[in-house]
Design an enzyme around this catalytic site. Structure first.
Site, PDB file in Angstrom:
ATOM      1  N   GLY A 249       1.662  -1.208   2.580  1.00 10.93           N
ATOM      2  CA  GLY A 249       2.954  -2.063   2.005  1.00 10.93           C
ATOM      3  C   GLY A 249       3.441  -3.135   2.907  1.00 10.93           C
ATOM      4  O   GLY A 249       4.000  -3.186   3.976  1.00 10.93           O
ATOM      5  N   SER A 250       4.866  -3.490   2.491  1.00 10.40           N
ATOM      6  CA  SER A 250       5.689  -4.314   2.550  1.00 10.40           C
ATOM      7  C   SER A 250       6.146  -3.008   4.155  1.00 10.40           C
ATOM      8  O   SER A 250       6.553  -2.273   3.860  1.00 10.40           O
ATOM      9  CB  SER A 250       6.208  -5.122   1.920  1.00 10.40           C
ATOM     10  OG  SER A 250       7.646  -4.517   1.226  1.00 10.40           O
ATOM     11  N   GLY A 254       8.218   0.561   3.406  1.00  8.79           N
ATOM     12  CA  GLY A 254       7.373   1.418   5.249  1.00  8.79           C
ATOM     13  C   GLY A 254       9.136   2.272   6.202  1.00  8.79           C
ATOM     14  O   GLY A 254       8.920   2.917   6.131  1.00  8.79           O
ATOM     15  N   GLU A 271       1.617   1.945   7.070  1.00  9.02           N
ATOM     16  CA  GLU A 271       0.508   0.210   7.686  1.00  9.02           C
ATOM     17  C   GLU A 271       1.258  -0.939   6.519  1.00  9.02           C
ATOM     18  O   GLU A 271       1.231  -1.000   5.535  1.00  9.02           O
ATOM     19  CB  GLU A 271      -0.780   0.724   7.355  1.00  9.02           C
ATOM     20  CG  GLU A 271      -1.527  -0.518   8.037  1.00  9.02           C
ATOM     21  CD  GLU A 271      -2.677  -1.858   7.029  1.00  9.02           C
ATOM     22  OE1 GLU A 271      -1.525  -2.663   7.369  1.00  9.02           O
ATOM     23  OE2 GLU A 271      -3.119  -1.402   5.987  1.00  9.02           O
ATOM     24  N   CYS A 305      -3.163  -8.257   5.512  1.00  3.65           N
ATOM     25  CA  CYS A 305      -2.149  -7.988   6.092  1.00  3.65           C
ATOM     26  C   CYS A 305      -2.853  -8.347   6.678  1.00  3.65           C
ATOM     27  O   CYS A 305      -1.966  -9.027   8.261  1.00  3.65           O
ATOM     28  CB  CYS A 305      -2.155  -6.345   6.360  1.00  3.65           C
ATOM     29  SG  CYS A 305      -2.125  -5.449   5.330  1.00  3.65           S
TER      30      CYS A 305
HETATM   31  C1  UN1 Z   1      -5.607  -4.490   4.779  1.00 12.00           C
HETATM   32  O1  UN1 Z   1      -5.232  -6.138   4.606  1.00 12.00           O
HETATM   33  O2  UN1 Z   1      -4.377  -3.671   4.054  1.00 12.00           O
HETATM   34  O3  UN1 Z   1      -9.496  -6.245   9.061  1.00 12.00           O
HETATM   35  C2  UN1 Z   1      -6.118  -4.556   5.102  1.00 12.00           C
HETATM   36  C3  UN1 Z   1      -9.212  -6.419   7.349  1.00 12.00           C
HETATM   37  C4  UN1 Z   1      -9.967  -5.507   6.431  1.00 12.00           C
HETATM   38  C5  UN1 Z   1      -8.493  -4.327   5.954  1.00 12.00           C
HETATM   39  C6  UN1 Z   1      -7.645  -5.121   5.695  1.00 12.00           C
HETATM   40  N1  UN1 Z   1     -11.029  -4.261   6.411  1.00 12.00           N
HETATM   41  O4  UN1 Z   1      -9.350  -7.209   6.841  1.00 12.00           O
END
Ligand code: UN1
Length: 514
Positions: A249-250, A254, A271, A305
Site C-alpha cells: 500500500g502507500s 507502511g 511493499e 507500484c
Molecule cells: C504492484 O503493483 O503492487 O512488476 C505489483 C509488476 C507486477 C507486480 C506489480 N508483476 O508490475
C-alpha cells in the site's frame, strides 16, 4: 474510444467461479457475498460505476473465529512434510488454471484492468504457485564447519506461524498469492485482509484455495477478513498471533504498520510506494524505449507500484523522442477494459480521478508543461486521459507517487546527472535504462548506479517476473516478495550445534574448567 457494452456479464463470471448464488460460510470466509441483500461493502465496476456485488463485512466475532481457526489448523499443518504441502499447493494451481479466464474477467470488472492484464495477473498467481511447489522440496538450510572438534553445526528452517497479508486494490489476486502460497509450503497459516475495493476477487480467489484445503482436512488454514474501513487491519497489526505482517500500500500506511509491528517485535514485510524512472540515452533503441515507456506509464492506467512515472531523455534525442511519445499516447485505445483492443481502462474510483487532477494542477503551478492529456474523460466511469508533463529539475510534485497515468519527462546531459535525478526521490522500487552502450548499462547497474530494488536494462519498470525478489528500498519499505530466497521470511531460522564428542570444548578458546 469504444462505447460498446461490457462483453462479459457479471453474473456469468461470478457463476462460473461458483460465487453467484452461494452465501459463503462466514466461519472461514469472515465475509459473505450477498448479491441481492444489503451487504454494506459495494463492489463497483470502475468502467461504469455500477454495483457488481455487495459484501457483508466481517464482524469482530467472525474475526476471532477466522484467526482462531487458522491458528488451530496451522498447528497441524506445520507437521505435514513440506513436499506434501507442495502437492496441495499444486492442486490450488490447478484451480487457478481452471478458472483463469473467469477470474481474470472478475479482476477486470472489479478494478478495471484490460482483459490481457486481468488474465496476466492470474497467470502470475499460477507462476508463483508452481514456484512454491518446487520450493517445497528446496527449503534448504546450510551446514557449517564447527570450530570445535566432534561438533556438527547446521541451520534449519521451521514454519513461522500465522501470516497476515494486507493487499491493495491494484493486484487483488497475485500479490496475495506471492505471500500466501509461499507461506503455505513453508508450513504457515494465512489470514488475508484484501482491499475493500476488490472484495469479489478476494472471495473467488479464497474459495478456489479453500476447496482444496477442505478436501485435505485443512479448511480455514487460509482465512479471509473483509472490512470496510481500517478496523480489521488495525486489529491484525497489533495481534500477537501474527509474527509476520506483509502489507502492500502507500508509504504512509507502511510507516504506521512498520512502527506498530516493530513495537511488539513482529516482523513486517512492506511493499510501498514507487516512483519509477526510465533513462533513455542517445544511443538507445528508441523503438524499444517507446514501447517500454508506454506500457510502463499507461498500462494498468498507471496504477502499478512499478508504473513508470518519470522519464529522463538525453538532450540530443529529447525533442524528437518526446514528439513520438506524444503521438503514441494519442493512439492508446481507452475504454471498456473487456472490449478487445482496449489498452487503457479506468482509474479505480473518483477519488483516484481527483488525485490525478490535483497532481496536474500542482505540477503546472510548479512549472510543468502539459504536453498531452491532463483531463478527466467525459463519460460514465473513472476515466482520465494519459498525460505527459515536461518538467524542470527541482519540482516537488515529481518526488511524489500519484497512482494515475501521469508521466513526467525531463532531460539530462550526462549519465551521472541522469542517475542522480533518478535516485533523487524518497522511493526506491523500480528503474530502467534504455541504452545500447555496454558501459552505460553497467554504470546504471553498479553500486553507484540505480538505488532501486529492481534495475532493468532495455525493459520497462513494470511487469516483473515472479522468479526474482520483488520490492524496493528507502520509502518503498525494504520488503522483498515472490521469488529468489524470499521464502525465508515466512520461516524461522534455527542454528543447531551438536556435540558428538566426549569433551566440552568452548568456542573462541575460552577455558572454564572447574
Ligand atoms: C504492484 O503493483 O503492487 O512488476 C505489483 C509488476 C507486477 C507486480 C506489480 N508483476 O508490475
Amino acid at each position: 474510444m469504444s462505447d460498446s457494452a461490457v462483453s462479459v456479464s457479471v453474473s456469468q463470471v461470478l457463476s462460473s467461479l461458483g460465487i453467484a448464488d452461494a452465501l459463503l460460510p462466514g466461519a472461514w470466509a469472515g465475509a459473505a457475498l450477498d448479491l441481492l441483500g444489503d451487504g454494506v461493502i459495494e463492489s463497483r465496476n470502475p468502467a461504469d460505476g455500477s454495483v457488481i456485488g455487495r459484501v457483508s463485512p466481517c464482524t469482530d466475532e467472525q474475526y476471532e473465529v477466522v484467526v482462531a481457526r487458522a491458528q488451530a489448523q496451522f498447528e497441524r499443518w506445520r507437521l505435514i512434510p513440506a513436499p506434501r504441502r507442495g502437492e496441495i499447493v499444486r492442486q490450488m494451481a490447478e484451480g487457478f488454471r481452471k478458472h483463469k479466464v473467469a477470474l481474470g474477467h472478475l479482476v477486470s470488472l472489479e478494478v478495471g484492468k484490460v482483459a490481457s492484464e486481468g488474465a496476466g495477473e492470474v497467470q502470475e498467481t499460477i507462476d508463483i504457485a508452481d514456484f512454491a511447489v518446487g520450493l517445497s522440496r528446496q527449503l534448504y538450510g546450510l551446514a557449517m564447519h564447527s570450530e570445535r572438534p566432534g561438533h556438527r553445526m547446521y541451520e534449519q528452517w521451521h514454519p513461522l506461524g500465522l501470516i497476515s497479508v494486507i493487499t491493495a486494490f491494484n493486484f487483488p489476486n497475485a500479490v496475495w498469492a506471492w505471500n500466501a502460497l509461499l507461506a503455505c509450503v513453508c508450513g504457515d497459516g494465512v489470514v488475508w485482509k484484501p482491499s475493500h475495493k476488490a472484495p469479489l476477487t478476494a472471495i473467488a480467489t479464497h474459495r478456489i484455495c479453500e476447496e482444496v484445503l477442505a478436501a485435505h482436512g485443512f479448511s480455514g488454514l487460509f482465512g479471509l477478513v473483509i472490512g470496510k474501513n481500517r478496523a480489521h487491519a488495525e486489529k491484525m497489526i497489533r495481534d500477537h498471533r501474527f509474527p509476520l505482517v506483509s502489507a502492500t500500500g502507500s508509504t504512509n500506511m507502511g510507516r504506521h504498520i512498520g512502527t506498530v509491528v516493530a513495537e511488539r517485535f513482529g516482523r513486517s514485510l512492506l511493499e510501498l510506494g514507487g516512483n519509477n524512472a526510465i533513462i533513455v540515452t542517445k544511443d538507445a533503441d528508441l523503438d524499444l524505449a517507446l514501447r517500454g515507456i508506454t506500457f510502463g506509464a499507461v498500462g494498468t492506467a498507471g496504477q502499478r507500484c512499478t508504473s513508470t512515472r518519470r522519464v529522463y531523455l538525453q538532450e540530443s534525442i529529447a525533442a524528437e523522442f518526446t514528439a513520438r511519445l506524444v503521438k503514441a499516447y494519442g493512439q492508446v485505445r481507452i475504454g471498456d477494459p473487456l472490449q478487445p483492443g482496449t489498452l487503457m481502462g479506468p482509474l479505480i474510483d473518483n477519488d483516484a480521478v481527483r488525485c490525478f487532477e490535483e497532481a496536474i494542477i500542482t505540477a503546472v503551478a510548479q512549472g510543468g508543461r502539459v504536453l498531452c492529456g491532463g483531463k478527466r474523460i467525459d463519460r460514465p466511469g473513472s476515466y482520465v486521459e494519459p498525460t505527459i508533463i515536461a518538467i524542470q529539475e527541482g519540482m516537488a510534485i515529481v518526488k511524489e507517487e500519484t497512482f494515475a497515468p501521469i508521466l513526467y519527462v525531463g532531460t539530462f546531459k550526462t549519465l551521472d546527472d541522469a542517475i542522480r535525478m533518478q535516485n533523487d526521490v524518497p522511493q526506491g522500487l523500480s528503474s530502467s535504462i534504455f541504452t545500447t552502450n555496454f558501459q552505460s548499462a553497467e554504470q546504471f547497474l553498479s553500486a553507484v548506479g540505480s538505488d532501486c530494488g529492481i534495475a532493468n536494462v532495455n525493459i520497462g519498470t513494470s511487469g516483473a517476473e515472479i522468479g526474482g525478489a520483488f520490492g524496493g528500498d528507502k520509502e518503498t519499505g525494504g520488503g522483498r516478495e515472490a521469488g529468489s530466497d524470499c521464502w525465508k521470511q515466512y520461516m524461522r531460522r534455527q542454528t543447531c550445534t551438536l556435540n558428538y564428542s566426549k569433551e566440552l570444548p568452548l568456542a573462541q578458546g575460552v577455558n572454564f574448567d572447574i
